[in-house]
Scaffold this motif. Structure first.
Motif, PDB file in Angstrom:
ATOM      1  N   ASN A   1      -5.706 -12.339  47.146  1.00 18.98           N
ATOM      2  CA  ASN A   1      -5.683 -11.293  48.167  1.00 18.98           C
ATOM      3  C   ASN A   1      -5.993  -9.916  47.592  1.00 18.98           C
ATOM      4  O   ASN A   1      -6.570  -9.068  48.278  1.00 18.98           O
ATOM      5  CB  ASN A   1      -4.323 -11.272  48.862  1.00 18.98           C
ATOM      6  N   ASP A   2      -5.575  -9.678  46.358  1.00 18.03           N
ATOM      7  CA  ASP A   2      -5.819  -8.390  45.712  1.00 18.03           C
ATOM      8  C   ASP A   2      -6.919  -8.548  44.673  1.00 18.03           C
ATOM      9  O   ASP A   2      -6.880  -9.464  43.849  1.00 18.03           O
ATOM     10  CB  ASP A   2      -4.545  -7.878  45.030  1.00 18.03           C
ATOM     11  N   ARG A   3      -7.883  -7.645  44.677  1.00 22.72           N
ATOM     12  CA  ARG A   3      -8.998  -7.709  43.735  1.00 22.72           C
ATOM     13  C   ARG A   3      -8.563  -7.106  42.401  1.00 22.72           C
ATOM     14  O   ARG A   3      -8.784  -5.924  42.136  1.00 22.72           O
ATOM     15  CB  ARG A   3     -10.208  -6.973  44.297  1.00 22.72           C
ATOM     16  N   LYS A   4      -7.951  -7.950  41.587  1.00 23.43           N
ATOM     17  CA  LYS A   4      -7.446  -7.487  40.298  1.00 23.43           C
ATOM     18  C   LYS A   4      -8.176  -8.133  39.122  1.00 23.43           C
ATOM     19  O   LYS A   4      -7.633  -8.211  38.024  1.00 23.43           O
ATOM     20  CB  LYS A   4      -5.946  -7.765  40.205  1.00 23.43           C
TER      21      LYS A   4
END
Length: 330
Positions: free
Chosen positions: A79-82
């Motif tokens: 979900n998070d572009r890390k």
């Protein structure tokens, strides 16, 4: 053996195409980027896949279900572009810690001896020499191509061997432990956790041996110009697909024309990929990629990428058009 394929990136360099379609599903030489990768792995004996999805991930799931209905696979959502390191870390529950794994980034198409890689006694990193390595993860090599250090986008590179996005990991448990160590550190200014940092932790702290293997050809699918060049190169080696004969059509190979296309009074090629059920009339198209269900009328296109369900009518241009677009150039 399992493969991890991260396909959660937004593909910002290929917008507007990637506003409505994942980069991995862009058509190229009669396939999609993702299908080229999956087919290559399947042919070499990989029997299970873990896809890391995110942006437009449901389209990846639908594509896999439709085109590979018997594929043994699972999906993990980022979900998070890390970054890639974070994406790989999310797959921990889906991977057997005691078996090797191959990681192939979802925009990485390479020509190499995959079967040889999968039978290696040590972990491997795919590399290729580049002119400017500052925008890549870089592998520093010792004797017999032993990897001594890896660095993510170094300002002053000590090596011109770029990592292409293919990693064979025998020490799977150690890789996830190294990722946890990386996650415990402050995040970089980019806001991402590169996989490179975990690989360096494996080399420096855990003393894991990595060897480099050299890629024969690295096909770049990251930008419009290089994607078109890759399409042209792959078309030379792909089995040519042709729509059924249409009226007053000249085909200049190599081309790939999917099923259901209606083409008349046109010249197609060279180096053209056309998706299924596309309609083309009174047009000349060369060095281009045309999506599915598009309609082109009275145009001369060169060096263009046209998305799915797009409508173009009119003049001579070089275009980069996303899905569901209508353009009238008259």
């Amino acid at each position: 053996m399992k493969a991890i394929i991260p396909v959660a990136g937004a593909g910002t360099k290929l917008r507007p195409l990637t506003y409505t379609q994942p980069k991995a599903l862009i058509p190229i030489a009669g396939k999609t980027i993702l299908s080229v990768i999956v087919d290559q792995l399947l042919e070499s004996g990989v029997n299970e896949f873990v896809f890391v999805i995110g942006y437009l991930g449901e389209k990846i799931q639908d594509y896999v279900a439709s085109n590979y209905p018997n594929l043994k696979c699972s999906f993990v959502t980022q979900n998070d572009r890390k970054g890639i390191g974070h994406a790989i870390g999310l797959t921990r529950a889906n991977i057997d810690m005691d078996e090797p794994v191959i990681i192939v980034l979802g925009d990485t198409i390479c020509d190499y001896d995959l079967k040889k890689v999968l039978t290696s006694d040590v972990s491997l990193i795919g590399v290729q020499k580049v002119d400017d390595p500052r925008n890549f993860g870089v592998a520093e090599l010792g004797p017999e191509d032993r990897v001594t250090r890896v660095v993510e986008k170094p300002l002053i590179p000590k090596s011109n061997m770029a990592m292409v996005g293919i990693y064979f990991i025998r020490e799977t448990r150690i890789m996830f432990e190294a990722l946890e160590t990386v996650f415990s550190r402050p995040v970089a200014k980019s806001g991402e956790f590169p996989l490179t940092d975990a690989l360096e932790e494996m080399i420096a702290h855990y003393k894991v041996r990595f060897d480099a293997f050299r890629i024969n050809t690295w096909f770049d699918c990251g930008k419009k110009e290089t994607l078109l060049s890759t399409n042209a190169t792959l078309l030379k080696y792909a089995a040519q697909q042709r729509a059924e004969e249409q009226s007053d059509v000249v085909i200049i190979p190599p081309v790939s024309i999917a099923k259901g296309c209606k083409i008349r009074n046109s010249i197609i090629g060279p180096n053209v990929t056309i998706g299924e059920a596309t309609k083309i009339e009174f047009s000349i198209i060369k060095n281009s990629i045309i999506g599915s269900y598009a309609e082109l009328e009275d145009v001369l296109l060169h060096g263009s990428i046209i998305g799915n369900d797009a409508f173009v009518r009119g003049s001579s241009q070089s275009l980069n058009i996303g899905d569901n677009t209508e353009i009238d150039l008259r």
